[in-house]
Motif scaffolding. Structure first.
Motif, PDB file in Angstrom:
ATOM      1  N   THR A 141      13.532  32.477  18.582  1.00  0.00           N
ATOM      2  CA  THR A 141      14.193  32.909  17.339  1.00  0.00           C
ATOM      3  C   THR A 141      15.193  34.031  17.614  1.00  0.00           C
ATOM      4  O   THR A 141      15.994  34.364  16.757  1.00  0.00           O
ATOM      5  N   GLY A 142      15.091  34.636  18.800  1.00  0.00           N
ATOM      6  CA  GLY A 142      15.940  35.782  19.119  1.00  0.00           C
ATOM      7  C   GLY A 142      15.149  37.083  19.099  1.00  0.00           C
ATOM      8  O   GLY A 142      15.594  38.092  19.629  1.00  0.00           O
ATOM      9  N   ALA A 143      13.979  37.072  18.465  1.00  0.00           N
ATOM     10  CA  ALA A 143      13.101  38.245  18.525  1.00  0.00           C
ATOM     11  C   ALA A 143      12.390  38.260  19.885  1.00  0.00           C
ATOM     12  O   ALA A 143      12.534  37.331  20.676  1.00  0.00           O
ATOM     13  N   VAL A 144      11.662  39.342  20.149  1.00  0.00           N
ATOM     14  CA  VAL A 144      11.035  39.499  21.464  1.00  0.00           C
ATOM     15  C   VAL A 144       9.530  39.686  21.279  1.00  0.00           C
ATOM     16  O   VAL A 144       9.090  40.623  20.625  1.00  0.00           O
ATOM     17  N   LEU A 145       8.752  38.769  21.862  1.00  0.00           N
ATOM     18  CA  LEU A 145       7.292  38.876  21.738  1.00  0.00           C
ATOM     19  C   LEU A 145       6.751  39.896  22.737  1.00  0.00           C
ATOM     20  O   LEU A 145       7.069  39.854  23.919  1.00  0.00           O
ATOM     21  N   LYS A 146       5.931  40.808  22.237  1.00  0.00           N
ATOM     22  CA  LYS A 146       5.212  41.757  23.099  1.00  0.00           C
ATOM     23  C   LYS A 146       3.721  41.576  22.855  1.00  0.00           C
ATOM     24  O   LYS A 146       3.300  41.421  21.704  1.00  0.00           O
ATOM     25  N   VAL A 147       2.947  41.628  23.924  1.00  0.00           N
ATOM     26  CA  VAL A 147       1.523  41.319  23.821  1.00  0.00           C
ATOM     27  C   VAL A 147       0.685  42.581  24.002  1.00  0.00           C
ATOM     28  O   VAL A 147       0.796  43.268  25.019  1.00  0.00           O
ATOM     29  N   VAL A 148      -0.142  42.865  23.016  1.00  0.00           N
ATOM     30  CA  VAL A 148      -1.081  43.988  23.084  1.00  0.00           C
ATOM     31  C   VAL A 148      -2.303  43.526  23.880  1.00  0.00           C
ATOM     32  O   VAL A 148      -2.867  42.465  23.593  1.00  0.00           O
ATOM     33  N   SER A 149      -2.691  44.315  24.867  1.00  0.00           N
ATOM     34  CA  SER A 149      -3.786  43.882  25.742  1.00  0.00           C
ATOM     35  C   SER A 149      -5.091  43.742  24.948  1.00  0.00           C
ATOM     36  O   SER A 149      -5.279  44.367  23.901  1.00  0.00           O
ATOM     37  N   ALA A 150      -5.980  42.905  25.471  1.00  0.00           N
ATOM     38  CA  ALA A 150      -7.180  42.511  24.727  1.00  0.00           C
ATOM     39  C   ALA A 150      -8.220  43.621  24.673  1.00  0.00           C
ATOM     40  O   ALA A 150      -8.317  44.456  25.573  1.00  0.00           O
ATOM     41  N   ASP A 151      -8.968  43.590  23.601  1.00  0.00           N
ATOM     42  CA  ASP A 151     -10.232  44.314  23.511  1.00  0.00           C
ATOM     43  C   ASP A 151     -11.285  43.354  24.067  1.00  0.00           C
ATOM     44  O   ASP A 151     -11.809  42.506  23.331  1.00  0.00           O
ATOM     45  N   THR A 152     -11.584  43.462  25.354  1.00  0.00           N
ATOM     46  CA  THR A 152     -12.481  42.469  25.960  1.00  0.00           C
ATOM     47  C   THR A 152     -13.944  42.732  25.605  1.00  0.00           C
ATOM     48  O   THR A 152     -14.807  41.914  25.900  1.00  0.00           O
ATOM     49  N   GLU A 153     -14.192  43.852  24.966  1.00  0.00           N
ATOM     50  CA  GLU A 153     -15.549  44.156  24.514  1.00  0.00           C
ATOM     51  C   GLU A 153     -16.015  43.131  23.483  1.00  0.00           C
ATOM     52  O   GLU A 153     -17.082  42.554  23.590  1.00  0.00           O
ATOM     53  N   ASN A 154     -15.156  42.916  22.453  1.00  0.00           N
ATOM     54  CA  ASN A 154     -15.562  41.961  21.401  1.00  0.00           C
ATOM     55  C   ASN A 154     -14.395  41.145  20.845  1.00  0.00           C
ATOM     56  O   ASN A 154     -14.551  40.467  19.845  1.00  0.00           O
ATOM     57  N   PHE A 155     -13.250  41.191  21.520  1.00  0.00           N
ATOM     58  CA  PHE A 155     -12.068  40.408  21.122  1.00  0.00           C
ATOM     59  C   PHE A 155     -11.631  40.650  19.683  1.00  0.00           C
ATOM     60  O   PHE A 155     -11.075  39.767  19.032  1.00  0.00           O
ATOM     61  N   GLN A 156     -11.911  41.883  19.183  1.00  0.00           N
ATOM     62  CA  GLN A 156     -11.235  42.309  17.957  1.00  0.00           C
ATOM     63  C   GLN A 156      -9.865  42.855  18.420  1.00  0.00           C
ATOM     64  O   GLN A 156      -9.232  42.194  19.239  1.00  0.00           O
ATOM     65  N   ILE A 157      -9.441  44.011  17.944  1.00  0.00           N
ATOM     66  CA  ILE A 157      -8.118  44.505  18.346  1.00  0.00           C
ATOM     67  C   ILE A 157      -8.260  45.816  19.109  1.00  0.00           C
ATOM     68  O   ILE A 157      -8.995  46.707  18.689  1.00  0.00           O
ATOM     69  N   ASN A 158      -7.572  45.890  20.227  1.00  0.00           N
ATOM     70  CA  ASN A 158      -7.503  47.112  21.007  1.00  0.00           C
ATOM     71  C   ASN A 158      -6.507  48.043  20.309  1.00  0.00           C
ATOM     72  O   ASN A 158      -5.305  47.998  20.557  1.00  0.00           O
TER      73      ASN A 158
END
Lengths: 394, 394
Positions: A141-158
């Motif tokens: 689309t022209g926007a830029v995806l950035k990925v927030v690293s995982a909360d590997t404890e319980n896969f909620q949000i870090n």
């Protein structure tokens, strides 16, 4: 002239696709029933009979000129009204048909939602683990995806990583709950904290930050799991839905964007989407599919098989000593690989005719995805293969 | 943040849409049967019964898991093969299924074809008179639409103007034959001359120039009219098709891109299109509609009404002294307005309950479009209104 950018994309081959092709080829050797193919996220239960009946009835009884006639690019007004009413009833929202934009599935929904709220170069955050298609969906689309690293404890949000990455350049956050690949459902606590941070940053930066909530697995939530409707907690929300999983209609490609009535420019976003369509070549879903789905909005396929399968696999794998956060929904689970390189693990699993997707393309290392949308009988037969595999190799 | 570009587009209201809304409102006053609404290009004859029968049979007999299952983003392989075979038989081409990319109608086809062969800033030429949607279709891809002025003598192509505008910046030419709004079909002579010039310019500039041929009216050609298949005459051709008009299925949104097997990168263009889809959010048409259309590829609705209507109107209007190039197909005609400002003419016509679209938005001044896809009985009743209008006002 042929555009190099798209030509270059042909080089990359999806790991999931490769594994699925391997499973098909192996099935030709030993019988597909003997390949424990956990690679693809395809529904394994049929559409409700009511959908089929409605389709046949319309074809038999309705004037074909009306039935197959042009519909507005936003979708058929009566269908949009019914979608709004169903969401209001279930989630206590205040949508009108005007807040609903009918799309050809979730991909169409995301393509329009992102274009509505991002200029080229704007950043869109998503949370690992994430659906790998988000990268082309967003970046093209022209926007830029950035990925927030995982909360590997319980896969909620870090949230620490999230807050750090939520800079002024970010105009949208793309979440997926219940989540592919983890199977985790974001809790009310998680959604509230997400909303709190985003609201704070909106104030700080003085511009809107939209929540684009991708919810194709909304209806596949297991017993007792807290599954909040994200839009309820954050006004600037665009909810993207597909009926592919809930009604087992992946080939019929139908979904929608639901615009939170309290968001900025709420009353014009769906018509903005129809302007965007002129450039994307999106057409609203076929009339007959829109009309049929509108009659079964509050039904789902019999989704119970997924919970049954999850319980069987979760017990077996944890008994075998694998670490796994218990899924709250979807038809995925995401155990930790017993060796650091999940690709090596996946390769070894093939020798036991277990087709498991390594986690790397989901934005986290050292896990693997099991798509357990297959018959329970086959899940049960796979247990012996898992036992042999894990005991012999680890 | 909400994107201003799309917000701004909401200001512009299509003249056709406004006229159609006027017709509906007027219909509520005097009965819609008394409004001679020639504004919209919607088919007026039903889909062949065979389509309905095939749909019902599939719904009754096929396994719903297969029928509604995921299909590849390029389209269902068996459907692509059948489309290729049908085109080969009719036009002496050599397509394979690999050259066919299934789309949600012509808009989807054009959106993908243009993205395949233009970089942002490249110019795309089209020929006046032209379908006004081409402007957003093209410009929102990042390419720039330029319009070649009309050959008002016979609405073929003004080659002098065309050649002048075919500069090095142009990487694609978008044509529409049979043409909306003129109803004219480009002759073999026209297509050959177009191909000759484009080939010469390709050599001169040392880069490909693609012909994107938009052909939703391909099947509506009147008796004795020379109607060549453009791709047959120019290798770098991408043919864009919709079944909306031929099968009277405008709401079901199904079409395709057919890639000339001799064009540059012919074997990868359809897979490039499926990469493009990831960014546009395009999904291939619904499985059931693809499968049903594939069974009726060589059928059409009973399209004869359009030629009947054309003959009646053409005779009446030329008898009344209006100048008009006789249509060769479609369900449009494009007479010269008896006064220079077609918008004024259209406004006056409303007083006689004649809804006629002024030509300005089609890229030429002083004409008007009649969309005669209505019942013949109503066309006949409209003649008295035309007579009164023209005799009293001109």
């Amino acid at each position: 002239m042929i555009v190099q950018k798209y030509k270059d994309m042909l080089q990359g081959k999806s790991v999931i696709r490769q594994l699925s092709e391997f499973a098909t080829a192996r099935g030709q050797e030993i019988g597909y029933e003997n390949v424990f193919d956990f690679s693809l996220g395809n529904p394994s239960v049929p559409v409700p009979q009511e959908f089929t009946d409605v389709m046949i009835k319309m074809l038999q009884e309705r004037n074909p000129m009306e039935l197959h006639g042009y519909s507005q690019s936003l979708g058929i007004p009566s269908v949009r009204d019914k979608v709004a009413a169903s969401l209001n009833k279930r989630f206590g929202m205040n949508y009108t048909g005007n807040h609903i934009f009918m799309t050809t599935g979730a991909a169409g929904a995301i393509a329009h939602a992102v274009r509505c709220v991002t200029e080229p170069g704007d950043e869109v955050l998503t949370i690992a683990p994430y659906f790998p298609e988000y990268a082309p969906y967003i970046n093209l689309t022209g926007a830029v995806l950035k990925v927030v690293s995982a909360d590997t404890e319980n896969f909620q949000i870090n949230f620490e990583a999230f807050e750090e990455m939520l800079t002024e350049k970010v105009t949208a956050v793309l979440i997926n709950t219940p989540n592919n690949p983890s199977g985790i459902v974001y809790s009310t606590e998680t959604i509230k904290e997400l909303a709190r941070i985003m609201e704070e940053k909106q104030r700080q930066y003085g511009h809107d930050i939209f929540l684009i909530s991708d919810e194709p697995y909304r209806e596949i939530v297991f017993a007792g799991v807290d599954a909040p409707y994200p839009s309820k907690f954050y006004d600037n929300s665009l909810s993207c839905y597909s009926f592919s999983k809930s009604l087992s209609l992946p080939g019929e490609r139908i979904g929608y964007v639901a615009v939170n009535p309290k968001c900025t420019d709420a009353d014009i976003i769906s018509v903005m989407c129809s302007q965007i369509s002129r450039g994307t070549g999106h057409n609203c879903p076929p009339s007959i599919i829109q009309l049929a789905v509108a009659e079964v909005l509050d039904l789902t396929s019999d989704l119970s098989v997924y919970e049954t399968n999850m319980n069987i696999l979760y017990k077996e794998l944890t008994d075998l000593g694998l670490e796994c956060v218990r899924p709250g929904g979807t038809f995925y689970m995401f155990p930790k690989s017993p060796e650091p390189d999940a690709a090596v693990f996946s390769e070894k699993a093939k020798k036991y005719d277990l087709i498991l997707v390594p986690s790397d393309s989901f934005g986290v290392k050292g896990y693997f995805r099991i798509a357990y949308c297959i018959d329970t009988e086959k899940v049960e037969r796979s247990l012996e293969a898992f036992r042999k595999f894990i005991r012999e190799m680890y």
